[in-house]
Every structure is written in structure tokens, then in C-alpha cells.
Scaffold this motif. Sequence first.
Motif, PDB file in Angstrom:
ATOM      1  N   LYS A 195       1.877  -1.210   1.294  1.00  0.00           N
ATOM      2  CA  LYS A 195       1.512  -2.398   2.055  1.00  0.00           C
ATOM      3  C   LYS A 195      -0.001  -2.615   2.057  1.00  0.00           C
ATOM      4  O   LYS A 195      -0.622  -2.893   3.091  1.00  0.00           O
ATOM      5  CB  LYS A 195       2.052  -2.310   3.488  1.00  0.00           C
ATOM      6  CG  LYS A 195       3.578  -2.381   3.553  1.00  0.00           C
ATOM      7  CD  LYS A 195       4.085  -2.458   4.980  1.00  0.00           C
ATOM      8  CE  LYS A 195       5.604  -2.629   4.998  1.00  0.00           C
ATOM      9  NZ  LYS A 195       6.147  -2.715   6.377  1.00  0.00           N
ATOM     10  N   GLY A 196      -0.606  -2.472   0.894  1.00  0.00           N
ATOM     11  CA  GLY A 196      -2.020  -2.772   0.724  1.00  0.00           C
ATOM     12  C   GLY A 196      -2.973  -1.667   1.146  1.00  0.00           C
ATOM     13  O   GLY A 196      -4.191  -1.834   1.024  1.00  0.00           O
ATOM     14  N   LYS A 197      -2.452  -0.537   1.622  1.00  0.00           N
ATOM     15  CA  LYS A 197      -3.305   0.577   2.040  1.00  0.00           C
ATOM     16  C   LYS A 197      -3.087   1.764   1.118  1.00  0.00           C
ATOM     17  O   LYS A 197      -1.958   2.057   0.725  1.00  0.00           O
ATOM     18  CB  LYS A 197      -3.002   0.966   3.486  1.00  0.00           C
ATOM     19  CG  LYS A 197      -3.296  -0.146   4.484  1.00  0.00           C
ATOM     20  CD  LYS A 197      -2.989   0.295   5.908  1.00  0.00           C
ATOM     21  CE  LYS A 197      -3.315  -0.817   6.900  1.00  0.00           C
ATOM     22  NZ  LYS A 197      -3.021  -0.399   8.305  1.00  0.00           N
ATOM     23  N   ARG A 198      -4.175   2.450   0.805  1.00  0.00           N
ATOM     24  CA  ARG A 198      -4.081   3.582  -0.119  1.00  0.00           C
ATOM     25  C   ARG A 198      -3.313   4.739   0.506  1.00  0.00           C
ATOM     26  O   ARG A 198      -3.411   4.997   1.709  1.00  0.00           O
ATOM     27  CB  ARG A 198      -5.481   4.054  -0.529  1.00  0.00           C
ATOM     28  CG  ARG A 198      -6.234   3.068  -1.401  1.00  0.00           C
ATOM     29  CD  ARG A 198      -7.367   3.761  -2.129  1.00  0.00           C
ATOM     30  NE  ARG A 198      -6.858   4.731  -3.111  1.00  0.00           N
ATOM     31  CZ  ARG A 198      -7.637   5.556  -3.799  1.00  0.00           C
ATOM     32  NH1 ARG A 198      -8.953   5.556  -3.586  1.00  0.00           N
ATOM     33  NH2 ARG A 198      -7.120   6.396  -4.679  1.00  0.00           N
ATOM     34  N   LEU A 199      -2.555   5.405  -0.324  1.00  0.00           N
ATOM     35  CA  LEU A 199      -1.874   6.613   0.115  1.00  0.00           C
ATOM     36  C   LEU A 199      -2.897   7.669   0.523  1.00  0.00           C
ATOM     37  O   LEU A 199      -4.071   7.592   0.142  1.00  0.00           O
ATOM     38  CB  LEU A 199      -0.975   7.159  -0.998  1.00  0.00           C
ATOM     39  CG  LEU A 199       0.166   6.251  -1.471  1.00  0.00           C
ATOM     40  CD1 LEU A 199       0.887   6.883  -2.658  1.00  0.00           C
ATOM     41  CD2 LEU A 199       1.154   5.972  -0.341  1.00  0.00           C
TER      42      LEU A 199
END
Length: 317
Positions: A124-128
Motif C-alpha cells: 500500500k505504497g509503504k516500503r516493507l
Amino acid sequence: MAEAPWQQSARYPDPSIVALDPSFKRYHLALSAVERLWTGSRWGEGPVWFGDGRFLLWSDIPNNRVLKWEEETGAVSIFQKPSNNANGHTRDRQGRLIACEHFGRRVVRFEYDGATTVLADSFKGKRLNSPNDVVVKSDGSIWFTDPPFGIMGFYEGERVVPELPHTNVYRIDGQSGEITLVADDIDHPNGLAFSPDESILYVIESRGEPRNILAYDLAPDGKTLRNRRIFIATQTGETPDGFRVDTDGNLWCGWGMTPAFDGVRVYNSSGAPIGHIHLPERCANLCFGGRQRNRLFMSAAQSLFSLYVNTQGVAGG
């Protein structure tokens, strides 16, 4: 006073293999012993067996490399460096290598021609955070844990501020590649594995007090989880990490943090401890290998160990 150097047992049965319950005796080969295959890593992790090549790969995370041990010769070489501080590995149902990268903060697949395919690096647009361990289900889906261990400092990755919670487990669809969140209630999820019939997913909750091994039932769709429960509540001082499951449903778990617990703890499918393999180092992870999947490979802190056992690892595990 320095510790005495470890030596392989010259006698059978090997006294480092201990039955905690009489049922474990069926899995213990009396004429086998723990073998140290190699030493020289800083933190060994993520072993995976390649039967078609008769070799084992495993991670040396702080040294930013993946090592290769050859069954025929016993030779150890560098398979990949830099490895993006790779941690957990597995193979997909087509035999391709799947890797969890701390530094890359992604899950990747190595293609037959040597190309690298990024399977997941954000949600959802955030880095793991730093994908840790991974398992592939028979439907081709890829399940992985995402604690922040690789971004908490510079030893196993690079320190950064997390963008996602430290509680998540994800699934990558084998056909569409869609990434879905399957669990968001695990305090620093670590190792994971399916039961032989894939009806249960086990996950290590590595920052629980004590560290728990959780179990979830798979819903009928085979894609979602339900019925979260504590499968095994460990004792103070015990540290489960990576693990694999055999064909009888037993969990073979990397264990340690104190000399009394360092090694592999074995639990049956009811969650009862049945055996322990004592090692001179904490065992971080393990896998089954060899032609019959009856050789247990154990990646410990600084060394790689093996033991032949009287069971087989689940195919694809």
C-alpha cells in the motif's frame, strides 16, 4: 577460561541427541551423529536445499553473502556477494530460489537465466521492513514475515525508520502476484511453516514474553487465516527462530540463547516437546535435504551442522 573446542561424538548413540519423550526414539538414528560441516560465519541463517545440484545454500547475514556447501566434495564457496543481507530462503514449485533481503527490504526470485524478479518490496505504497523468512504453498503462493530486524541497525542491513508495523505476515498470490496482508497481530513475526496438509500455518512470535509459536487455521479459500492461538509457549530463556515440519507433522525448531537450550527443539503435532539436538551454538534456522529429505541441515551462529534423522521433511518445505 576459554571453552574447550567442540568435537563430533566418536560414539553411537550421540549423547547430544536427547529424547524428551519416548516417541522421539523413532526419529533418532542410533548410528548417526551431529556433524559440523563448516565454520566461519558471523550469523548463519536461511538454509535451502538444491537436490538437483546436490548443494545447500545458506545466509551469512552480517557478511552480506550467501554461502554454498557441496554434498559431493564438502567444499564451501561464496554463492552470492553482495546478497543484500539476505536472510530466509526457499524454492518455489518450479525450483527457483526465493530470497528475503534485509538491505533490499524485499522478496525476490532468481530466474533460470540469472535474472532477479522483485516479488514484493512495498505494501500500500509503504516500503516493507526487512522480510525475514518465507515459505511457498502448493498453490504457488508465497508467504513471508516482515519484522524490522534488518533496519534496526547496521549489522544485518541498514538502519532506517520503519514505514509499516512490525506485526505483519503477507501472502503473494502465485498467479496474479497480488500482495495481501494475512496477519497483523504478531509481535515481530519470524520463522513460519505449514503443516503437512497445509491446513495450519505456524509462525514464531519472536518478541513475545515468552516467545510463542502461534498457529492459525487456513480458511476454506486457502488464502486467509483464522483461529489464532498459542501453539507452544516457551520457557524463559528459550529462543525459537526458524523451523521446518516433517511428514509426521513434527516441528523441528532452531533454538537457543543459553548453552542448555542451544540447538534444535522438536515438538510433535500436538505441541508437546519430544526431542532436543544439542549444539555448541545457537541454531537460527534449518531445513531438510539430501536425496530422501532425511538429512537435517542446521545453520547456527558461526557454523553449519547436519544430522541424518529417521523422518523426511515435507516436500517443498
